[in-house]
Design an enzyme around this catalytic site. Structure first.
Site, PDB file in Angstrom:
ATOM      1  N   PRO A 179     -17.896  -3.165  -9.274  1.00 56.48           N
ATOM      2  CA  PRO A 179     -18.896  -4.147  -8.825  1.00 56.48           C
ATOM      3  C   PRO A 179     -18.428  -5.606  -8.862  1.00 56.48           C
ATOM      4  O   PRO A 179     -19.124  -6.471  -8.362  1.00 56.48           O
ATOM      5  CB  PRO A 179     -20.051  -3.937  -9.815  1.00 56.48           C
ATOM      6  CG  PRO A 179     -19.390  -3.424 -11.057  1.00 56.48           C
ATOM      7  CD  PRO A 179     -18.237  -2.577 -10.588  1.00 56.48           C
ATOM      8  N   GLY A 180     -17.246  -5.875  -9.496  1.00 57.04           N
ATOM      9  CA  GLY A 180     -16.734  -7.229  -9.324  1.00 57.04           C
ATOM     10  C   GLY A 180     -16.370  -7.987 -10.592  1.00 57.04           C
ATOM     11  O   GLY A 180     -16.242  -9.206 -10.553  1.00 57.04           O
ATOM     12  N   ASP A 235      -7.646  -1.872  -9.899  1.00 52.95           N
ATOM     13  CA  ASP A 235      -8.365  -1.111 -10.932  1.00 52.95           C
ATOM     14  C   ASP A 235      -8.979   0.122 -10.255  1.00 52.95           C
ATOM     15  O   ASP A 235      -9.986   0.659 -10.707  1.00 52.95           O
ATOM     16  CB  ASP A 235      -9.451  -2.008 -11.553  1.00 52.95           C
ATOM     17  CG  ASP A 235      -9.959  -1.509 -12.900  1.00 52.95           C
ATOM     18  OD1 ASP A 235      -9.236  -0.734 -13.569  1.00 52.95           O
ATOM     19  OD2 ASP A 235     -11.084  -1.886 -13.296  1.00 52.95           O
ATOM     20  N   LYS A 264      -4.776   4.929 -14.325  1.00 54.46           N
ATOM     21  CA  LYS A 264      -5.852   5.719 -14.956  1.00 54.46           C
ATOM     22  C   LYS A 264      -5.467   7.190 -15.002  1.00 54.46           C
ATOM     23  O   LYS A 264      -4.916   7.704 -14.028  1.00 54.46           O
ATOM     24  CB  LYS A 264      -7.145   5.538 -14.156  1.00 54.46           C
ATOM     25  CG  LYS A 264      -7.673   4.103 -14.233  1.00 54.46           C
ATOM     26  CD  LYS A 264      -8.858   3.914 -13.327  1.00 54.46           C
ATOM     27  CE  LYS A 264      -9.294   2.473 -13.275  1.00 54.46           C
ATOM     28  NZ  LYS A 264     -10.299   2.130 -14.284  1.00 54.46           N
TER      29      LYS A 264
HETATM   30  C1  SAM Z   1     -13.299   1.092 -12.458  1.00 55.31           C
HETATM   31  S1  SAM Z   1     -14.035   0.615 -10.962  1.00 55.31           S
HETATM   32  C2  SAM Z   1     -13.445  -1.028 -10.803  1.00 55.31           C
HETATM   33  C3  SAM Z   1     -14.121  -2.025 -11.667  1.00 55.31           C
HETATM   34  C4  SAM Z   1     -13.790  -3.447 -11.302  1.00 55.31           C
HETATM   35  N1  SAM Z   1     -12.390  -3.757 -11.610  1.00 55.31           N
HETATM   36  C5  SAM Z   1     -14.643  -4.432 -12.016  1.00 55.31           C
HETATM   37  O1  SAM Z   1     -14.110  -5.255 -12.760  1.00 55.31           O
HETATM   38  O2  SAM Z   1     -15.872  -4.423 -11.803  1.00 55.31           O
HETATM   39  C6  SAM Z   1     -13.096   1.476  -9.787  1.00 55.31           C
HETATM   40  C7  SAM Z   1     -13.432   1.158  -8.355  1.00 55.31           C
HETATM   41  O3  SAM Z   1     -12.464   1.800  -7.541  1.00 55.31           O
HETATM   42  C8  SAM Z   1     -13.108   2.036  -6.295  1.00 55.31           C
HETATM   43  N2  SAM Z   1     -12.290   2.932  -5.475  1.00 55.31           N
HETATM   44  C9  SAM Z   1     -12.076   4.255  -5.598  1.00 55.31           C
HETATM   45  N3  SAM Z   1     -11.258   4.688  -4.599  1.00 55.31           N
HETATM   46  C10 SAM Z   1     -10.950   3.595  -3.861  1.00 55.31           C
HETATM   47  C11 SAM Z   1     -10.154   3.384  -2.718  1.00 55.31           C
HETATM   48  N4  SAM Z   1      -9.497   4.388  -2.129  1.00 55.31           N
HETATM   49  N5  SAM Z   1     -10.056   2.123  -2.226  1.00 55.31           N
HETATM   50  C12 SAM Z   1     -10.709   1.095  -2.800  1.00 55.31           C
HETATM   51  N6  SAM Z   1     -11.476   1.246  -3.886  1.00 55.31           N
HETATM   52  C13 SAM Z   1     -11.608   2.473  -4.403  1.00 55.31           C
HETATM   53  C14 SAM Z   1     -14.465   2.573  -6.685  1.00 55.31           C
HETATM   54  O4  SAM Z   1     -15.386   2.419  -5.618  1.00 55.31           O
HETATM   55  C15 SAM Z   1     -14.785   1.676  -7.901  1.00 55.31           C
HETATM   56  O5  SAM Z   1     -15.603   0.598  -7.499  1.00 55.31           O
END
Ligand code: SAM
Length: 307
Positions: A179-180, A235, A264
């Protein structure tokens, strides 16, 4: 030469596996501390590595404190057992500030040794340790208002350890941004951020100056469609091997100067992939205090050392 590896809390099996893969024989297990009689090797799952340890008998609390003070000023205690006696020794050592860090700030640069009592009368200590924080643990003054997720803490920690962060106007791409939390940190520092995620950003973050959201997959994104960036952050939740290919694609493009990416793990720990990241020239792979079952890969353009 004796080296001791302090496992990140909850990740003792990962450290054991990593050391065993590096043929490090463990002589003593002391809480989360694994002691070996071989020179230190890189170990991502260690919260701290104690290099060139000294091990000596100490007849009294006063003698132990005196021995430590004779080596250097700053010491962090690790006391899984004999805690009371160890605390009495630590009380006789100079005070080391444990004040929470206000980001942005670099990790402390003063040498910080580590010590423990293997037995009530046996001291193990190392003046030179890999972590700038006591037992690798860092506490920040948290931002409970701004970031929409707690993921910002691991980015703060990575940047504090690098002693470097995006400067105003620097271009950042944040893959898996929603979410950011990370995008919030980068925009707050004055970075211009391309936030890539199929999921939308929290509206407050999306509205910050310098933030552009792209609703695409990080893996489908051609580096050339973004152009040169000072920092590439990721991330994204994905298998480590997939992230490695993504990082290689960006490195081959030569369009990113600095990388900070979360590796991860789902289920088991892919040690081969972690080793492949660590083998990249100049890379550092570490388990941050704010990491879960994940490691952080950092690669900078060279003019700032990592700690
Ligand atoms: C752990 S969360 C990130 C949290 C973010 N760093 C923060 O500080 O709020 C992982 C994110 O990876 C995204 N995600 C998963 N596969 C993805 C892809 N192929 N391309 C871009 N984002 C992806 C998910 O939608 C999710 O929002």
């Amino acid at each position: 030469m004796t080296t001791a590896y302090l496992a990140a809390e909850g990740f003792e099996p990962q450290l054991e596996e990593e050391l065993s893969r590096a043929d490090v024989a463990v002589r003593i297990r002391h809480g989360r501390l694994l002691v070996s009689d071989t020179p230190g090797v890189p170990a991502a799952w260690a919260a701290n590595i104690w290099h060139d340890c000294l091990e000596q008998p100490v007849a009294s609390i006063g003698e132990a404190a005196k021995s430590l003070r004779a080596v250097q000023r700053n010491w962090a205690m690790y006391a899984p057992v004999h805690h009371r006696r160890a605390s009495l020794i630590q009380e006789r050592l100079p005070h080391v500030s444990a004040k929470p860090i206000v980001f942005p700030a670099a990790a402390p640069a003063a040498p910080l040794g580590s010590w423990t009592l293997l037995a009530p009368d046996r001291l193990l200590a190392a003046a030179q340790c890999s972590a700038p924080f006591p037992n690798g643990e860092v506490v920040f003054v948290e931002d409970k208002e701004g970031p929409p997720s707690r993921a910002y803490l691991k980015l703060w920690e990575a940047l504090a350890r690098l002693a470097r962060w995006p400067q105003p106007g620097e271009r950042c791409v944040d893959l898996g941004a929603s979410p950011g939390g990370w995008t919030y940190v980068l925009a707050k520092l004055g970075g211009r951020v391309v936030a890539v995620d199929k999921a939308p950003l929290d509206p407050k973050v999306a509205a910050m100056p310098g933030v552009e959201w792209r609703g695409e997959s990080a893996f489908a994104l051609e580096p050339s469609s973004i152009g040169p960036v000072d920092w590439l952050f990721s991330d994204v939740i994905c298998y480590p091997a997939r992230l490695l290919r993504l990082v290689e694609r960006w490195r081959d493009s030569r369009l990113a100067k600095n990388f900070v990416c979360t590796i991860k793990f789902q289920g088991g720990t892919d040690h081969d992939a972690a080793a492949a990241f660590a083998a990249i020239d100049g890379a550092r792979v570490m388990h941050l205090h704010h990491n879960k079952h994940e490691l952080t890969f950092v690669l900078t353009d060279g003019d700032a050392g990592t700690r």
